[in-house]
Design a protein around this motif. Structure first.
Motif, short mmCIF file in Angstrom:
data_model
loop_
_atom_site.label_atom_id
_atom_site.label_comp_id
_atom_site.label_asym_id
_atom_site.label_seq_id
_atom_site.Cartn_x
_atom_site.Cartn_y
_atom_site.Cartn_z
N GLY A 122 25.82 37.58 44.43
CA GLY A 122 24.60 37.30 45.16
C GLY A 122 24.86 36.85 46.58
N PHE A 123 26.09 37.05 47.07
CA PHE A 123 26.47 36.68 48.43
C PHE A 123 26.71 37.94 49.26
N PRO A 124 26.49 37.88 50.57
CA PRO A 124 26.88 39.01 51.41
C PRO A 124 28.36 39.34 51.20
N ALA A 125 28.71 40.60 51.40
CA ALA A 125 30.07 41.05 51.07
C ALA A 125 31.14 40.22 51.77
N GLY A 126 30.94 39.91 53.05
CA GLY A 126 31.92 39.12 53.77
C GLY A 126 32.08 37.72 53.22
N GLU A 127 30.97 37.10 52.85
CA GLU A 127 31.01 35.77 52.26
C GLU A 127 31.66 35.80 50.88
N ALA A 128 31.35 36.84 50.11
CA ALA A 128 32.00 36.99 48.81
C ALA A 128 33.51 37.13 48.97
N GLN A 129 33.94 37.90 49.94
CA GLN A 129 35.37 38.06 50.20
C GLN A 129 36.00 36.72 50.55
N ARG A 130 35.33 35.94 51.39
CA ARG A 130 35.86 34.63 51.76
C ARG A 130 35.98 33.72 50.55
N ARG A 131 34.99 33.74 49.68
CA ARG A 131 35.03 32.89 48.50
C ARG A 131 36.08 33.36 47.49
N LEU A 132 36.29 34.66 47.40
CA LEU A 132 37.37 35.17 46.56
C LEU A 132 38.73 34.71 47.09
N GLN A 133 38.90 34.76 48.38
CA GLN A 133 40.17 34.31 48.98
C GLN A 133 40.42 32.84 48.71
N ARG A 134 39.35 32.07 48.65
CA ARG A 134 39.47 30.65 48.30
C ARG A 134 40.08 30.48 46.92
N LEU A 135 39.87 31.48 46.06
CA LEU A 135 40.44 31.46 44.69
C LEU A 135 41.77 32.21 44.61
N GLY A 136 42.27 32.65 45.76
CA GLY A 136 43.55 33.35 45.77
C GLY A 136 43.48 34.82 45.45
N LEU A 137 42.29 35.44 45.61
CA LEU A 137 42.11 36.84 45.29
C LEU A 137 41.55 37.59 46.50
N GLU A 138 41.84 38.89 46.54
CA GLU A 138 41.20 39.82 47.46
C GLU A 138 40.24 40.69 46.66
N ALA A 139 39.17 41.12 47.29
CA ALA A 139 38.21 41.98 46.60
C ALA A 139 38.87 43.26 46.10
N SER A 140 39.88 43.74 46.81
CA SER A 140 40.58 44.96 46.40
C SER A 140 41.32 44.80 45.08
N GLN A 141 41.53 43.57 44.64
CA GLN A 141 42.21 43.32 43.36
C GLN A 141 41.25 43.39 42.18
N LEU A 142 39.95 43.43 42.43
CA LEU A 142 38.99 43.46 41.34
C LEU A 142 39.03 44.79 40.62
N ALA A 143 38.89 44.74 39.29
CA ALA A 143 38.82 45.97 38.49
C ALA A 143 37.39 46.50 38.43
N ALA A 144 36.40 45.62 38.56
CA ALA A 144 35.01 46.03 38.44
C ALA A 144 34.11 44.86 38.80
N ILE A 145 32.83 45.18 39.00
CA ILE A 145 31.77 44.18 39.12
C ILE A 145 30.80 44.39 37.97
#
Length: 255
Positions: A29-52
């Motif tokens: 529910g976040f803009p893509a850039g904000e979601a990416q920033r929050r994923l990085q906070r957890l040590g992940l990149e969006a490119s590592q996701l298998a699915a949404i």
């Protein structure tokens, strides 16, 4: 298996569930850039996701899904009703699921289940890695027998504690919105969710996370007290997925 939250509340929702090298994002529910920033906070990149995975088409759950999926070429799983009501870009890989039938994403077995909410065909999910089960419940107006049966055998739970009934009644919302939030197709109150926890009990539970707390009609103290009382545990044991800070990783491990 482990899980974490990007954030949870009316301004945006998103959680990550991981098993081995498999990472799936539940809602965005976040803009893509904000979601990416929050994923990085957890040590992940969006490119590592298998699915949404998407629960339903309301903006605080689906708002950033299309852009994030398109940017990183991610498959998106949702029910047919959510697909019809949601706005996905034409080149997003949407996989339509049956809200009653399990499916797999790499190392995760995923069990969707329908919930009563004022959306087209909403569902929530239980995640299974072969040993441990994580159940997620949010955006439901009431607890059904099927919800109880899906969540009872879980080792970890993330459950909506949206509002305190008295705060909602006294709060600033117009009456029509109060009726919607407190209705059978709205959101779960502290009392409703605490009742569910009291039925499930602590026999298997390793982690409990309270999610989707209303910023106007609830407080972390009230929600945590209700959950802790229902399970007869210390309030400090109960975790909360914050709207802005999310929640850091929680690990589920065989005992």
């Amino acid at each position: 298996m482990r899980f974490a939250y990007l954030g949870s509340g009316s301004r945006g929702n998103g959680a990550v569930i991981s098993s081995g090298s498999t990472h799936v994002l539940l809602d965005c529910g976040f803009p893509a850039g904000e979601a990416q920033r929050r994923l990085q906070r957890l040590g992940l990149e969006a490119s590592q996701l298998a699915a949404i995975l998407v629960t339903h088409e309301h903006g605080d759950h689906i708002g950033g899904v299309s852009a994030l999926a398109r940017r990183h070429r991610l498959a998106v799983f949702m029910t047919l009703g959510t697909r019809a009501a949601g706005k996905m870009h034409a080149d997003v890989d949407v996989q339509v699921i049956d809200g009653h039938s399990p499916f797999a994403v790499d190392d995760l077995e995923i069990h969707p289940y329908p919930v009563p909410h004022d959306a087209r065909q909403p569902c929530q999910y239980v995640f299974h890695d072969g040993q441990m089960r994580l159940g997620v419940l949010s955006d439901a107006g009431c607890i059904t027998p099927h919800i109880r049966s899906m969540l009872a055998p879980c080792d970890g739970l993330a459950v909506e504690f949206n509002h305190d009934r008295d705060m909602l009644a006294r709060g600033p919302y117009p009456q029509s919105l109060k009726t919607r939030v407190g209705g059978q197709l709205g959101h779960l109150s502290n009392c409703q969710s605490a009742g569910l926890l009291a039925e499930i009990g602590m026999a298997r539970l390793q982690h409990l996370v309270l999610a989707h707390l209303s910023e106007q009609n609830n407080s972390q103290a009230l929600a945590r007290q209700a959950a802790a009382t229902a399970l007869d545990v210390d309030e400090d044991w109960v975790q909360i997925a914050d709207q802005d800070q999310g929640l850091d990783w929680r690990q589920l491990a065989p005992r």
